[in-house]
Enzyme design. Sequence first.
Site, short mmCIF file in Angstrom:
data_model
loop_
_atom_site.label_atom_id
_atom_site.label_comp_id
_atom_site.label_asym_id
_atom_site.label_seq_id
_atom_site.Cartn_x
_atom_site.Cartn_y
_atom_site.Cartn_z
N CYS A 52 -8.89 83.37 -69.18
CA CYS A 52 -9.70 82.25 -68.61
C CYS A 52 -8.65 80.93 -68.88
O CYS A 52 -8.89 79.88 -68.40
CB CYS A 52 -10.96 82.00 -69.02
N SER A 53 -7.71 81.27 -69.78
CA SER A 53 -6.81 80.01 -70.10
C SER A 53 -5.46 80.19 -69.44
O SER A 53 -4.80 79.08 -69.98
CB SER A 53 -6.71 80.23 -71.64
#
Length: 485
Positions: free
Chosen positions: A265-266
């Site tokens: 998600c980063s």
Amino acid sequence: MNVRDTQGIAAGAGHSDVHVPQIAPQIAALIERSRAAQQAFEFAGQSALDTAAAAAAWAIMEPGRNRELAEQAVRDTGLGNADDKVRKNYRKTLGLLRDLHGLKTCGVIARDEATGIVEIARAVGVVAAITPSTNPAATPANKIINALKCGNAVIVAPSPKGYGACETLIGFIHAQFAKAGLDPALVQMLPAPVDKAATAALMREADLVVATGSQANVRMAYASGTPAFGVGAGNVASIVTRTANLRDAAHKIAASKTFDNATSCSSENSVVIDDAIYDAMLRELAACGGVLLDAQQKEKLQAAMWTDGKLSARCTAKSASQIAQSAGLADIATRECAFLMVEETGFGESHPFSGEKLAPVLTVYRARDFADAANIVRRLYAYIGAGHSVGLHTGEPHEALTLGSTLPVARVIVNQAHCFATGGNFDNGLPFSLSMGCGTWGRNNFSENLGFRQYLNITRVAYPIAEHVPELDSLLGDYFRRFGQ
């Protein structure tokens, strides 16, 4: 007796009109074994807690087991690539061990003579760990290690796709526990097949829920009636300013965008480039393996990546070449491309490339200047991703303070490869984690990286101290002088 046991007795005795869902026998047995093991473990002492955390860490870090877990994760889920998962499993766990090393997490952990306060670390009890298919070994391991370090037991609810890898991980942990004389009931998982009903029942009966993965799971955790920590949605953007080292920025963005096929998600979903260096930055990204699509190619890619507004599994966490092949871009699929790029100007559902993609596809925005770049990020996060993080590549580090003071983000990552940095890295001070709190912007109740403190209760003992009552004027004098009484 556990608080939940007394609550159950009270509900049964005096509130027969209240509907309490029946607990499946298998889950009730899991909870019972977990509670018995935890109640003995909690007071075993710091050495026992440290040993359990170390055993769980080595279960995933040992090279042979690590490789087996990584390959099984890719084979079962079809997401990411094994080599990157090997690196992730090792580095994330090594970093967590570093963060936890020497920390006292039971008994008296702090004394303040001035205030007369003594702090005592207490376990939370049984932790329900909800974990995603994108990291079916690394995320459970991270949660298990944190929980054990704090004297808790854990029951993992893995994603259905990630069930096999999680089951293998827990088997490895139990083998290490056997060597150390630890109760395997401290770490368990839901029986297959895992479904929403079983996960919801586990959430209700646990003492704490830590949920990573889909926003549906996070919302279910918050609605369970059990204290819960959940994470927000990712949709990371990075800004590249006119003062940035473009080659360095491009290499870091490319490394972040392509790692494990962007399962994190980063990983950047968008890059916002200052107009003054827009073309030069695109050339640097191309030199790192990025391929910029034209309008017709972008349309084909959009049709392949989304079906009825939902991301397609055939493109999620696949390589750029595989995605190009699925989109009918044969000329690109045969090239050695690391990631695909599309230019965009809009935001929201009608512009799906402005959202999270979980694929090595990078959306490119052109900004007039730094202020415009920040506004573009604000509009992106108004759609998806509020509270998570923003990347900044610049020669003016003070600009990060402007972003941190004005954008709805919990982290500003300066001149670093975002997907490595935001969850903690050996060259920054953020704690190692695979779960990012996004604050109230992301509808979370915390804005830090999920770590050991979320797995602890703190009891405070207050001893008497010398009384000190302040004069009213010392507190309100300035107000009175400016505005009167």
